[in-house]
Write an enzyme that holds these catalytic residues in place. Structure first.
Site, PDB file in Angstrom:
ATOM      1  N   MET A 145       3.072  10.744   6.346  1.00  0.00           N
ATOM      2  CA  MET A 145       2.467   9.750   5.460  1.00  0.00           C
ATOM      3  C   MET A 145       2.542   8.368   6.091  1.00  0.00           C
ATOM      4  O   MET A 145       3.564   7.967   6.642  1.00  0.00           O
ATOM      5  CB  MET A 145       3.162   9.753   4.108  1.00  0.00           C
ATOM      6  CG  MET A 145       2.840  10.977   3.284  1.00  0.00           C
ATOM      7  SD  MET A 145       3.409  10.813   1.585  1.00  0.00           S
ATOM      8  CE  MET A 145       2.741  12.338   0.896  1.00  0.00           C
TER       9      MET A 145
ATOM     10  N   PHE B  96       0.854  -1.187   0.000  1.00  0.00           N
ATOM     11  CA  PHE B  96       0.000   0.000   0.000  1.00  0.00           C
ATOM     12  C   PHE B  96       0.896   1.245   0.000  1.00  0.00           C
ATOM     13  O   PHE B  96       0.855   2.087   0.886  1.00  0.00           O
ATOM     14  CB  PHE B  96      -0.968   0.007   1.181  1.00  0.00           C
ATOM     15  CG  PHE B  96      -2.238   0.767   0.877  1.00  0.00           C
ATOM     16  CD1 PHE B  96      -3.155   0.281  -0.043  1.00  0.00           C
ATOM     17  CD2 PHE B  96      -2.514   1.981   1.489  1.00  0.00           C
ATOM     18  CE1 PHE B  96      -4.314   0.986  -0.341  1.00  0.00           C
ATOM     19  CE2 PHE B  96      -3.667   2.692   1.200  1.00  0.00           C
ATOM     20  CZ  PHE B  96      -4.574   2.191   0.285  1.00  0.00           C
ATOM     21  N   LEU B  97       1.709   1.316  -1.032  1.00  0.00           N
ATOM     22  CA  LEU B  97       2.795   2.289  -1.100  1.00  0.00           C
ATOM     23  C   LEU B  97       2.286   3.716  -1.224  1.00  0.00           C
ATOM     24  O   LEU B  97       1.276   3.983  -1.875  1.00  0.00           O
ATOM     25  CB  LEU B  97       3.704   1.963  -2.289  1.00  0.00           C
ATOM     26  CG  LEU B  97       4.295   0.546  -2.328  1.00  0.00           C
ATOM     27  CD1 LEU B  97       5.187   0.391  -3.550  1.00  0.00           C
ATOM     28  CD2 LEU B  97       5.072   0.234  -1.057  1.00  0.00           C
TER      29      LEU B  97
ATOM     30  N   HIS C 193       7.238   5.747   0.791  1.00  0.00           N
ATOM     31  CA  HIS C 193       7.894   4.571   0.210  1.00  0.00           C
ATOM     32  C   HIS C 193       8.614   4.937  -1.087  1.00  0.00           C
ATOM     33  O   HIS C 193       9.729   4.462  -1.348  1.00  0.00           O
ATOM     34  CB  HIS C 193       6.864   3.474  -0.091  1.00  0.00           C
ATOM     35  CG  HIS C 193       6.160   2.942   1.101  1.00  0.00           C
ATOM     36  ND1 HIS C 193       4.803   3.144   1.324  1.00  0.00           N
ATOM     37  CD2 HIS C 193       6.595   2.215   2.160  1.00  0.00           C
ATOM     38  CE1 HIS C 193       4.446   2.550   2.437  1.00  0.00           C
ATOM     39  NE2 HIS C 193       5.512   1.981   2.975  1.00  0.00           N
TER      40      HIS C 193
ATOM     41  N   GLN D 100       4.277  -9.632  13.126  1.00  0.00           N
ATOM     42  CA  GLN D 100       4.511  -8.374  13.837  1.00  0.00           C
ATOM     43  C   GLN D 100       3.205  -7.719  14.271  1.00  0.00           C
ATOM     44  O   GLN D 100       3.214  -6.631  14.845  1.00  0.00           O
ATOM     45  CB  GLN D 100       5.336  -7.409  12.994  1.00  0.00           C
ATOM     46  CG  GLN D 100       4.640  -6.808  11.789  1.00  0.00           C
ATOM     47  CD  GLN D 100       5.590  -5.982  10.942  1.00  0.00           C
ATOM     48  OE1 GLN D 100       6.525  -6.500  10.345  1.00  0.00           O
ATOM     49  NE2 GLN D 100       5.363  -4.668  10.905  1.00  0.00           N
TER      50      GLN D 100
END
EC number: 6.3.2.1
Length: 284
Positions: free
Chosen positions: A184, A32-33, A37, A61
């Site tokens: 972001m 979901f860049l 990123h 995680q």
């Protein structure tokens, strides 16, 4: 652009590239860049002969009752971002490929994992350290790039790489922010408009702390009070932590200095957001 899903194929490809004398730059992500990123990918493109991106939502995680099942995913969009940034290889393993039924190993980086996010997300950084170690073994990078928004994650990975002599150069890249200051994050997609507006208090508190520090304030108690006052004005926000720590060791401090990390985590409804700044570092 080559898309690889299997571990064996990725390792074989990496070994071949190494034999050809190619350097590998690696950006591990959960997909979901966003532009944050993309900034890592562009830097990686400039630093390595071959740029590898991994897209893997790492289940180990996530804790119980966290957002593993609803974590945003958009492979087609991610591949478009990757192509635009000049990625050579996209590694997209499945959870069963990474963690077969007999998988038993866990990597733990003790002291640096304990405070901040580690205190409220037990086991989280064990999952991070384990997946990053495994990805390093698969991709065999010379350099790996991470964003400083996840500052504690970066500190954990630096410590792990040093302790285990993994031989990967770790690069931390500046936080990328929206035009209104919000850091972001893929999880920003969860926010309803009122929640997103309230979330701007995180960057406002950071700006206030930085301004006070620049004006000579060094008392952590005073700086903390200032930041908490800003956050508390937003009824939708609930502070998880708001702390000042040494940027390298993450140990608590009482007087702010140039190597002081100001880090905070806030719950906005069901969404958890983090942000940070190092007081002696100019913001990008």
């Amino acid at each position: 652009m080559n898309i690889i899903a299997g571990i064996n194929e990725m390792q074989t490809t990496a070994r071949s590239l190494k034999q050809q004398g190619k350097s590998i730059a690696f950006v591990p992500t959960m997909g979901f860049l966003h532009e944050g990123h993309a900034s890592l990918l562009r830097e990686g493109r400039a630093r390595g002969d071959i740029l590898v991106l991994s897209l893997f939502v790492n289940p180990i995680q996530f804790g119980r009752n966290e957002d593993l099942d609803r974590y945003p995913r958009d492979l087609e969009r991610d591949l478009g971002v990757a192509a635009d940034c000049g990625v050579d290889i996209v590694f997209t393993p499945s959870a069963t490929e990474m963690y077969p039924e007999e998988f038993q190993t866990s990597i733990s980086v003790s002291r640096v994992s304990q405070p901040l996010c580690g205190a409220s997300r037990p086991g989280h950084f064990d999952g991070v350290a384990t997946v990053v170690t495994k990805l390093f073994n698969i991709v065999m990078p010379d350099i790996a790039l991470f964003g400083r928004k996840d500052y504690q994650q970066l500190a954990v990975i630096r410590r792990m790489v040093a302790d285990l002599s993994q031989g990967v150069t770790i690069v931390g890249m500046p936080i990328v922010r929206e035009s209104d200051g919000l850091a972001m994050s893929s999880r920003n997609a969860y926010l309803a408009p009122p929640e997103r507006q309230s979330a701007l208090a995180l960057s406002r508190s950071i700006a206030a702390v930085r301004n006070a520090y620049a004006a000579g304030e060094r008392s952590v108690e005073a700086l903390s009070r200032m930041a908490r006052d800003i956050i508390s004005q937003e009824a939708l926000l609930k502070i998880d932590y708001l702390e000042f720590r040494n940027e390298a060791t993450l140990q608590p401090i009482s007087e702010a200095a140039g190597d002081t990390l100001f880090a905070l985590a806030v719950n906005v409804g069901t969404t958890r957001l983090i942000d940070n700044t190092v007081l002696g570092v100019c913001r990008a």
